[in-house]
Design a protein around this motif. Structure first.
Motif, PDB file in Angstrom:
ATOM      1  N   LEU A 108     -19.930 -14.837  -9.308  1.00 14.77           N
ATOM      2  CA  LEU A 108     -19.555 -15.335 -10.680  1.00 14.77           C
ATOM      3  C   LEU A 108     -20.844 -15.772 -11.583  1.00 14.77           C
ATOM      4  O   LEU A 108     -20.644 -15.677 -12.592  1.00 14.77           O
ATOM      5  N   ASP A 109     -21.727 -16.422 -11.100  1.00 14.54           N
ATOM      6  CA  ASP A 109     -22.826 -16.739 -11.807  1.00 14.54           C
ATOM      7  C   ASP A 109     -23.615 -15.588 -12.328  1.00 14.54           C
ATOM      8  O   ASP A 109     -24.435 -15.599 -13.345  1.00 14.54           O
ATOM      9  N   ARG A 110     -23.298 -14.396 -11.997  1.00 17.67           N
ATOM     10  CA  ARG A 110     -24.009 -13.126 -12.237  1.00 17.67           C
ATOM     11  C   ARG A 110     -22.846 -12.045 -13.157  1.00 17.67           C
ATOM     12  O   ARG A 110     -23.524 -11.094 -13.403  1.00 17.67           O
ATOM     13  N   LEU A 111     -21.923 -12.737 -13.294  1.00 16.78           N
ATOM     14  CA  LEU A 111     -21.050 -11.769 -14.332  1.00 16.78           C
ATOM     15  C   LEU A 111     -21.694 -11.967 -15.764  1.00 16.78           C
ATOM     16  O   LEU A 111     -21.593 -13.039 -16.262  1.00 16.78           O
ATOM     17  N   LYS A 112     -22.059 -10.997 -16.162  1.00 20.92           N
ATOM     18  CA  LYS A 112     -22.456 -10.955 -17.532  1.00 20.92           C
ATOM     19  C   LYS A 112     -21.634 -10.437 -18.640  1.00 20.92           C
ATOM     20  O   LYS A 112     -21.892 -10.822 -19.880  1.00 20.92           O
ATOM     21  N   LEU A 113     -20.555  -9.869 -18.384  1.00 18.37           N
ATOM     22  CA  LEU A 113     -19.578  -9.239 -19.328  1.00 18.37           C
ATOM     23  C   LEU A 113     -18.292  -8.882 -18.785  1.00 18.37           C
ATOM     24  O   LEU A 113     -18.197  -8.219 -17.695  1.00 18.37           O
ATOM     25  N   VAL A 114     -17.239  -9.164 -19.622  1.00 14.00           N
ATOM     26  CA  VAL A 114     -15.784  -8.726 -19.170  1.00 14.00           C
ATOM     27  C   VAL A 114     -15.471  -8.074 -20.256  1.00 14.00           C
ATOM     28  O   VAL A 114     -15.357  -8.429 -21.534  1.00 14.00           O
ATOM     29  N   LEU A 115     -15.135  -6.608 -20.118  1.00 15.15           N
ATOM     30  CA  LEU A 115     -14.655  -5.832 -21.360  1.00 15.15           C
ATOM     31  C   LEU A 115     -12.843  -5.787 -20.807  1.00 15.15           C
ATOM     32  O   LEU A 115     -12.267  -5.426 -20.100  1.00 15.15           O
ATOM     33  N   GLN A 116     -12.377  -6.522 -21.939  1.00 15.62           N
ATOM     34  CA  GLN A 116     -11.126  -6.598 -21.967  1.00 15.62           C
ATOM     35  C   GLN A 116     -10.438  -5.517 -22.780  1.00 15.62           C
ATOM     36  O   GLN A 116     -10.551  -5.196 -24.084  1.00 15.62           O
ATOM     37  N   LEU A 117      -9.904  -4.453 -21.965  1.00 13.39           N
ATOM     38  CA  LEU A 117      -9.272  -3.083 -22.714  1.00 13.39           C
ATOM     39  C   LEU A 117      -7.621  -3.433 -23.012  1.00 13.39           C
ATOM     40  O   LEU A 117      -6.901  -4.250 -22.543  1.00 13.39           O
ATOM     41  N   ILE A 118      -7.626  -2.931 -24.339  1.00 17.03           N
ATOM     42  CA  ILE A 118      -6.141  -3.080 -25.285  1.00 17.03           C
ATOM     43  C   ILE A 118      -5.761  -1.978 -25.567  1.00 17.03           C
ATOM     44  O   ILE A 118      -6.522  -1.051 -26.199  1.00 17.03           O
ATOM     45  N   ASP A 119      -4.473  -1.384 -25.266  1.00 14.19           N
ATOM     46  CA  ASP A 119      -4.087  -0.295 -25.901  1.00 14.19           C
ATOM     47  C   ASP A 119      -3.693  -0.383 -27.306  1.00 14.19           C
ATOM     48  O   ASP A 119      -3.160  -1.061 -27.836  1.00 14.19           O
ATOM     49  N   LEU A 120      -4.449   0.729 -28.172  1.00 10.84           N
ATOM     50  CA  LEU A 120      -4.491   0.635 -29.350  1.00 10.84           C
ATOM     51  C   LEU A 120      -3.184   1.117 -30.082  1.00 10.84           C
ATOM     52  O   LEU A 120      -2.593   0.634 -31.028  1.00 10.84           O
ATOM     53  N   LYS A 121      -2.462   1.834 -29.238  1.00 10.77           N
ATOM     54  CA  LYS A 121      -1.201   2.209 -29.425  1.00 10.77           C
ATOM     55  C   LYS A 121       0.069   1.133 -29.715  1.00 10.77           C
ATOM     56  O   LYS A 121       0.875   1.157 -30.472  1.00 10.77           O
ATOM     57  N   THR A 122      -0.063   0.176 -28.740  1.00  8.14           N
ATOM     58  CA  THR A 122       0.751  -0.932 -28.645  1.00  8.14           C
ATOM     59  C   THR A 122       0.581  -2.190 -28.925  1.00  8.14           C
ATOM     60  O   THR A 122       1.145  -3.298 -29.563  1.00  8.14           O
ATOM     61  N   GLY A 123      -1.077  -2.121 -29.270  1.00 11.99           N
ATOM     62  CA  GLY A 123      -1.619  -3.540 -29.465  1.00 11.99           C
ATOM     63  C   GLY A 123      -1.478  -4.727 -28.379  1.00 11.99           C
ATOM     64  O   GLY A 123      -1.188  -4.319 -27.253  1.00 11.99           O
ATOM     65  N   PRO A 124      -2.184  -5.659 -28.723  1.00 10.24           N
ATOM     66  CA  PRO A 124      -2.241  -6.704 -27.314  1.00 10.24           C
ATOM     67  C   PRO A 124      -0.898  -7.327 -27.059  1.00 10.24           C
ATOM     68  O   PRO A 124       0.014  -7.424 -27.883  1.00 10.24           O
ATOM     69  N   SER A 125      -0.686  -7.188 -25.785  1.00  8.63           N
ATOM     70  CA  SER A 125       0.698  -7.680 -25.229  1.00  8.63           C
ATOM     71  C   SER A 125       0.355  -9.219 -24.897  1.00  8.63           C
ATOM     72  O   SER A 125      -0.729  -9.812 -24.995  1.00  8.63           O
ATOM     73  N   ASP A 126       1.674  -9.523 -24.533  1.00  8.29           N
ATOM     74  CA  ASP A 126       1.489 -11.276 -24.076  1.00  8.29           C
ATOM     75  C   ASP A 126       0.491 -11.371 -22.998  1.00  8.29           C
ATOM     76  O   ASP A 126      -0.351 -12.363 -22.873  1.00  8.29           O
ATOM     77  N   ASP A 127       0.439 -10.534 -22.051  1.00 10.71           N
ATOM     78  CA  ASP A 127      -0.304 -10.469 -20.854  1.00 10.71           C
ATOM     79  C   ASP A 127      -1.751 -10.457 -21.615  1.00 10.71           C
ATOM     80  O   ASP A 127      -2.803 -11.130 -20.764  1.00 10.71           O
ATOM     81  N   ASP A 128      -2.212  -9.526 -22.419  1.00  6.57           N
ATOM     82  CA  ASP A 128      -3.488  -9.403 -22.844  1.00  6.57           C
ATOM     83  C   ASP A 128      -3.877 -10.723 -23.535  1.00  6.57           C
ATOM     84  O   ASP A 128      -4.994 -11.185 -23.198  1.00  6.57           O
ATOM     85  N   TRP A 129      -2.950 -11.407 -24.417  1.00  4.62           N
ATOM     86  CA  TRP A 129      -3.226 -12.729 -25.124  1.00  4.62           C
ATOM     87  C   TRP A 129      -3.631 -13.949 -23.801  1.00  4.62           C
ATOM     88  O   TRP A 129      -4.463 -14.629 -24.012  1.00  4.62           O
ATOM     89  N   LEU A 130      -2.601 -13.638 -22.811  1.00  4.60           N
ATOM     90  CA  LEU A 130      -2.872 -14.720 -21.840  1.00  4.60           C
ATOM     91  C   LEU A 130      -4.344 -14.622 -20.883  1.00  4.60           C
ATOM     92  O   LEU A 130      -4.929 -15.654 -20.902  1.00  4.60           O
ATOM     93  N   MET A 131      -4.640 -13.161 -20.745  1.00  5.13           N
ATOM     94  CA  MET A 131      -5.963 -12.905 -20.179  1.00  5.13           C
ATOM     95  C   MET A 131      -7.043 -13.299 -21.005  1.00  5.13           C
ATOM     96  O   MET A 131      -7.834 -14.044 -20.703  1.00  5.13           O
ATOM     97  N   LEU A 132      -6.956 -13.001 -22.383  1.00  5.13           N
ATOM     98  CA  LEU A 132      -7.923 -13.438 -23.387  1.00  5.13           C
ATOM     99  C   LEU A 132      -8.157 -14.878 -23.343  1.00  5.13           C
ATOM    100  O   LEU A 132      -9.436 -15.473 -23.224  1.00  5.13           O
TER     101      LEU A 132
END
Length: 140
Positions: A108-132
């Protein structure tokens, strides 16, 4: 740092936090809903057609797949979330595994980046917002 993207392999598929790598390499994680294209992105970024298994059906990735990229860093393809057509016990196992990646990961101390992918067709879901929100609270 020069990276040879031809020198890539699947290091391991972890279905349990005890299997997470302890090799000290920096990590980049791909997060997002089921079927948003995380595995497709792995193949595209690493210039391969079938390094990461891709399916037309959501919810096929049930492990965290760690790819060793030229011995320089690990790319972690996380299971998708938000796919409800699985037994509740299996969904809980996936949630627990993903949570463990962000809380009990020896790298975890070496985790440099998290790429959060979001579907552009539907936009961020409630689950996406929770993860963000979760990532923000963890300082990631």
């Amino acid at each position: 740092m020069a990276v040879n993207f031809q020198n890539v392999n699947l290091l391991l598929s972890a279905g349990d936090s005890r299997q997470f790598p302890k090799n000290g390499l920096p990590q980049i994680a791909l997060s997002g809903r089921s079927n948003v294209g995380k595995s497709t992105l792995v193949n595209m970024l690493l210039g391969r057609k079938s390094l990461a298994r891709v399916s037309g059906e959501p919810g096929k990735t049930v492990t965290i797949n760690f790819y060793n990229v030229d011995g320089k860093f690990l790319l972690a393809d996380l299971p998708g979330y938000g796919y409800a057509r699985r037994p509740a016990a299996e969904l809980e196992k996936l949630r627990t595994l993903t949570d463990a990646y962000f809380t009990a990961n020896p790298g975890l101390d070496r985790l440099k980046l998290v790429l959060q992918l979001i579907d552009l067709k539907t936009g961020p879901s409630d689950d996406d917002w929770l993860m963000l929100d979760f990532l923000r609270q963890k300082g990631l």
